[in-house]
Design an enzyme around this catalytic site. Structure first.
Site, mmCIF file in Angstrom:
data_model
loop_
_atom_site.group_PDB
_atom_site.id
_atom_site.type_symbol
_atom_site.label_atom_id
_atom_site.label_comp_id
_atom_site.label_asym_id
_atom_site.label_seq_id
_atom_site.Cartn_x
_atom_site.Cartn_y
_atom_site.Cartn_z
ATOM 1 N N ASN A 1 60.705 91.524 23.231
ATOM 2 C CA ASN A 1 60.835 91.216 21.805
ATOM 3 C C ASN A 1 59.557 91.596 21.071
ATOM 4 O O ASN A 1 58.462 91.497 21.598
ATOM 5 C CB ASN A 1 61.198 89.729 21.593
ATOM 6 C CG ASN A 1 60.001 88.836 21.396
ATOM 7 O OD1 ASN A 1 59.439 88.769 20.299
ATOM 8 N ND2 ASN A 1 59.561 88.183 22.459
ATOM 9 N N SER B 1 50.919 85.151 21.053
ATOM 10 C CA SER B 1 52.001 86.097 20.782
ATOM 11 C C SER B 1 51.415 87.492 20.662
ATOM 12 O O SER B 1 50.437 87.694 19.928
ATOM 13 C CB SER B 1 52.720 85.746 19.486
ATOM 14 O OG SER B 1 53.541 86.845 19.114
ATOM 15 N N ASN C 1 52.825 89.991 19.224
ATOM 16 C CA ASN C 1 53.462 90.746 18.148
ATOM 17 C C ASN C 1 52.854 90.546 16.772
ATOM 18 O O ASN C 1 53.376 91.048 15.782
ATOM 19 C CB ASN C 1 54.959 90.416 18.114
ATOM 20 C CG ASN C 1 55.631 90.804 19.419
ATOM 21 O OD1 ASN C 1 55.422 91.908 19.912
ATOM 22 N ND2 ASN C 1 56.388 89.899 20.005
ATOM 23 N N THR C 2 51.779 89.774 16.682
ATOM 24 C CA THR C 2 51.017 89.667 15.438
ATOM 25 C C THR C 2 49.650 90.281 15.755
ATOM 26 O O THR C 2 48.895 89.714 16.536
ATOM 27 C CB THR C 2 50.870 88.191 15.001
ATOM 28 O OG1 THR C 2 52.181 87.674 14.730
ATOM 29 C CG2 THR C 2 50.015 88.054 13.755
ATOM 30 N N ASN D 1 52.924 82.830 27.563
ATOM 31 C CA ASN D 1 53.700 83.584 26.594
ATOM 32 C C ASN D 1 54.187 84.886 27.264
ATOM 33 O O ASN D 1 54.063 85.040 28.469
ATOM 34 C CB ASN D 1 52.819 83.878 25.367
ATOM 35 C CG ASN D 1 53.624 83.886 24.081
ATOM 36 O OD1 ASN D 1 54.661 84.539 24.003
ATOM 37 N ND2 ASN D 1 53.162 83.155 23.077
HETATM 38 C C1 LIG Z 1 63.132 86.342 21.657
HETATM 39 C C2 LIG Z 1 61.878 85.598 21.982
HETATM 40 C C3 LIG Z 1 61.138 85.021 20.956
HETATM 41 C C4 LIG Z 1 59.977 84.289 21.252
HETATM 42 N N1 LIG Z 1 59.272 83.700 20.235
HETATM 43 C C5 LIG Z 1 58.206 82.912 20.534
HETATM 44 C C6 LIG Z 1 57.528 82.204 19.519
HETATM 45 O O1 LIG Z 1 57.889 82.245 18.341
HETATM 46 N N2 LIG Z 1 56.459 81.441 19.878
HETATM 47 C C7 LIG Z 1 56.040 81.335 21.176
HETATM 48 O O2 LIG Z 1 55.081 80.595 21.450
HETATM 49 N N3 LIG Z 1 56.676 81.996 22.165
HETATM 50 C C8 LIG Z 1 57.749 82.762 21.873
HETATM 51 N N4 LIG Z 1 58.402 83.417 22.884
HETATM 52 C C9 LIG Z 1 57.904 83.302 24.269
HETATM 53 C C10 LIG Z 1 58.631 82.211 25.026
HETATM 54 O O3 LIG Z 1 58.383 80.949 24.444
HETATM 55 C C11 LIG Z 1 58.192 82.196 26.513
HETATM 56 O O4 LIG Z 1 56.807 81.880 26.552
HETATM 57 C C12 LIG Z 1 58.414 83.519 27.207
HETATM 58 O O5 LIG Z 1 59.639 84.099 26.799
HETATM 59 C C13 LIG Z 1 58.452 83.371 28.737
HETATM 60 O O6 LIG Z 1 59.514 82.543 29.151
HETATM 61 P P1 LIG Z 1 60.918 83.142 29.724
HETATM 62 O O7 LIG Z 1 60.574 84.180 30.762
HETATM 63 O O8 LIG Z 1 61.656 81.968 30.269
HETATM 64 O O9 LIG Z 1 61.622 83.763 28.555
HETATM 65 C C14 LIG Z 1 59.557 84.159 22.610
HETATM 66 C C15 LIG Z 1 60.314 84.745 23.628
HETATM 67 C C16 LIG Z 1 61.453 85.447 23.335
HETATM 68 C C17 LIG Z 1 62.252 86.072 24.465
#
Ligand SMILES: Cc1cc2nc3c(=O)[nH]c(=O)nc-3n(C[C@H](O)[C@H](O)[C@H](O)COP(=O)(O)O)c2cc1C
Length: 363
Positions: free
Chosen positions: A111, A173, A175-176, A244
């Site tokens: 993402n 993150s 993406n910023t 993250n």
């Molecule tokens: C579509 C998407 C959006 C995310 N947005 C955020 C966010 O806004 N803030 C944040 O701290 N992490 C965000 N994450 C990261 C998740 O909170 C998590 O740390 C990361 O996806 C790893 O966990 P997973 O492998 O179970 O997905 C996002 C992840 C995904 C897939």
């Protein structure tokens, strides 16, 4: 029967473009169309995290409910806690679409949403309307164009102090642009000084202590990690969330692997778990950790806990496995408590931290 039906949900949603599938999921949760957890959690899964009491350690990770639309549905699904956000002071659209990609072959997602969200005010109004039941954390960030990025985190603490059970300070993150620079040891000091001062000021007025968790990137270099963790401990943070998404592309086979952005899901599991275990070792298990990254089964959830996580969160696993995954994880954790002949899941926290911590990060 009904819960079996919900197991088919991922297959149906996979037919839609990923952002539409996500919006439909949130709509279904808003409407109450999801498998409600009917059985109370076994007492062996209950725990205390930084002063908060939770019925079980399983949560859904930040980014799933950026605008605080469904925290109560997440709790009713059987999660022990919910986390909303990342929310930024001002609403912002995020990056141009497409910006969310499934890597089905790798059990992963990329993402580059870029904190698309409706801003503090909208999320706050929703949180104010709900009955204050259950643990609901608020994940706070900074607007892309903020002149004073640290000031945006302070605004988050100020805005949500009366409705947040805890805060996650998201400085990881990818993406910023430049956000992750706040993880540098020299930048952590001014950030945490101001964030902790805001909490102290509000604590004085409100009397309830809101724990502060800092969420880290899995891309922090191994030799920089000890200094970063030392600063977090020196500022007395209440918890560390690991991790993250990653900018790395470890052995992926799906063609969408070329897309820029943060990678989550199975390929993140190893690196994020090794980092979690190292932080558990560095802090002597004294700072509670939230283990995140690639949890897609009960076994993966248990491994995170044994590597050092007190709480776990998942996101990508839910996309591929469906909402029944929460129940399956809790069943697996209950069985693990029984077979280890311990009293509670917390007795297993960090049991394997030493061996995980000794592994290579990029195995
Ligand atoms: C579509 C998407 C959006 C995310 N947005 C955020 C966010 O806004 N803030 C944040 O701290 N992490 C965000 N994450 C990261 C998740 O909170 C998590 O740390 C990361 O996806 C790893 O966990 P997973 O492998 O179970 O997905 C996002 C992840 C995904 C897939």
């Amino acid at each position: 029967m009904l819960s079996r039906l919900f197991d088919l949900v991922p297959r149906g949603l996979a037919l839609l473009p990923p952002e539409e599938a996500h919006e439909l999921t949130i709509k279904a949760l808003e409407l109450g169309v999801f498998p409600h957890e009917a059985t109370p959690d076994h007492p062996a899964l209950a725990l205390n995290f930084a002063g908060l009491t939770l019925p079980n350690p399983v949560g859904i990770a930040a980014g799933f409910d950026k605008d605080a639309r469904v925290p109560d549905a997440v709790l009713a699904l059987g999660c022990g806690f919910a986390e909303v956000g990342t929310t930024t002071p001002l609403a912002q659209p995020g990056n141009p679409r497409p910006r969310l990609f499934r890597l089905r072959r790798d059990g992963a997602v990329i993402n580059r949403l870029g904190f698309n969200n409706g801003g503090h005010q909208a999320a706050l109004e929703r949180l104010r309307r709900r009955a204050a039941r259950g643990v609901v954390g608020v994940n706070i960030g900074a607007n892309r164009d903020a002149e004073d990025r640290i000031g945006d985190y302070v605004k988050g603490i100020d805005a949500f102090y009366d409705v947040a059970s805890y805060f996650t300070v998201n400085i990881s993150s990818p993406n910023t642009p430049g956000l992750r620079d706040l993880q540098q040891p020299a930048a952590l000091d001014p950030l945490l000084k101001r964030v902790m001062a805001a909490r102290a000021r509000l604590l004085e007025a409100d009397k309830r202590r809101r724990p502060i968790v800092v969420k880290l990137s899995p891309d922090i270099a191994a030799d920089e990690l000890p200094e970063i963790v030392a600063r977090l401990v020196a500022h007395d943070v209440d918890g560390i969330a690991v991790s993250n998404t990653t900018l790395a592309r470890p052995g992926l086979s799906d063609p969408a692997a070329r897309e820029p952005g943060g990678l989550s899901g199975c390929p993140l599991f190893h690196r994020s778990t090794v980092m979690l275990a190292r932080i558990h070792e560095m802090t002597g298990g004294k700072t509670p950790l939230i283990g995140i990254g690639g949890i897609d089964s009960g076994a993966a959830a248990l491994a995170k806990i044994e590597a050092g996580a007190t709480l776990i969160q998942l996101y990508t696993g839910l996309i591929y496995e469906g909402p029944g995954l929460v129940r399956r994880i809790k069943d697996h954790l209950n069985a693990a408590v029984r077979s280890a002949k311990v009293a509670a899941i917390t007795d297993l926290v960090g049991k394997d931290a030493k061996s995980w911590a000794a592994m290579r990060l990029d195995a």
